[in-house]
Enzyme design. Sequence first.
Site, PDB file in Angstrom:
ATOM      1  N   ASP A  66       0.787  -1.189   0.081  1.00  0.00           N
ATOM      2  CA  ASP A  66       0.041  -0.027  -0.155  1.00  0.00           C
ATOM      3  C   ASP A  66       1.009   1.140   0.027  1.00  0.00           C
ATOM      4  O   ASP A  66       2.052   1.351   0.502  1.00  0.00           O
ATOM      5  CB  ASP A  66      -0.732   0.074   1.166  1.00  0.00           C
ATOM      6  CG  ASP A  66      -1.801  -1.175   1.195  1.00  0.00           C
ATOM      7  OD1 ASP A  66      -2.280  -1.301  -0.047  1.00  0.00           O
ATOM      8  OD2 ASP A  66      -2.673  -1.534   2.101  1.00  0.00           O
TER       9      ASP A  66
ATOM     10  N   ASP B 282      -7.103  -1.459  -4.244  1.00  0.00           N
ATOM     11  CA  ASP B 282      -8.220  -1.230  -3.432  1.00  0.00           C
ATOM     12  C   ASP B 282      -9.178  -0.130  -4.011  1.00  0.00           C
ATOM     13  O   ASP B 282     -10.598  -0.366  -3.988  1.00  0.00           O
ATOM     14  CB  ASP B 282      -7.528  -0.563  -2.199  1.00  0.00           C
ATOM     15  CG  ASP B 282      -6.866  -1.417  -1.408  1.00  0.00           C
ATOM     16  OD1 ASP B 282      -7.047  -2.585  -1.504  1.00  0.00           O
ATOM     17  OD2 ASP B 282      -5.868  -1.120  -0.537  1.00  0.00           O
TER      18      ASP B 282
END
Length: 214
Positions: free
Chosen positions: A173, A187
Amino acid sequence: MAEAERIIGTPDTPDAADGGKERPDSEGTPAGEPGTGPAAGADQPETGAGRTRGRRRIAVLFAVAAVAYALDLISKMIVVAKLEHHPPIEIIGDWLKFEAIRNAGAAFGFGEAFTVIFTMIAAAVIVVIARLARKLYSLPWAIALGLLLGGALGNLTDRIFRAPGVFEGAVVDFIAPKHFAVFNLADSAIVCGGILIVLLSFKGLDPDGTVHKD
């Protein structure tokens, strides 16, 4: 898988509309009116125009999925090579930064103790979408499912190939808004696809192109 398809409610053929549903034919006239649809006779060219539309929608689904997956994969490769183990990069002051982290949980860092479960869920989502593709006759649904598929593939790739091990890998991330969880492009694709599906459901549009009547 069959239960997931039953909930979404796609019939086995594009013209198998329930009472209270209708799907416009290629000329924009609701199926079932005189001179259109399967009610007009066995000579109606569903195997021609209908199947062509279906193939185009499937092509859109996989094209959207491929773009979403490629963008996610490339962005993570750049982050790992250039940003990991380095200070965050400020994009909009403190409001938005690029900061590399490894996330063992679900989207936005939730549920880090269930990495294997989330991996199995992502794999199941991919299989369900692939099975539903053969019944797909709606362009908006093709885009929505393509976003879900691309996002699921992106994070599943991390689960399989990244440390600490197969099916237990931590997702990369890097998008870090202020006062919010750090996330990635996969995401974002999953969330956008989910929002679009909710909107299409509220409008009464099914993946096979039928529309619910109020």
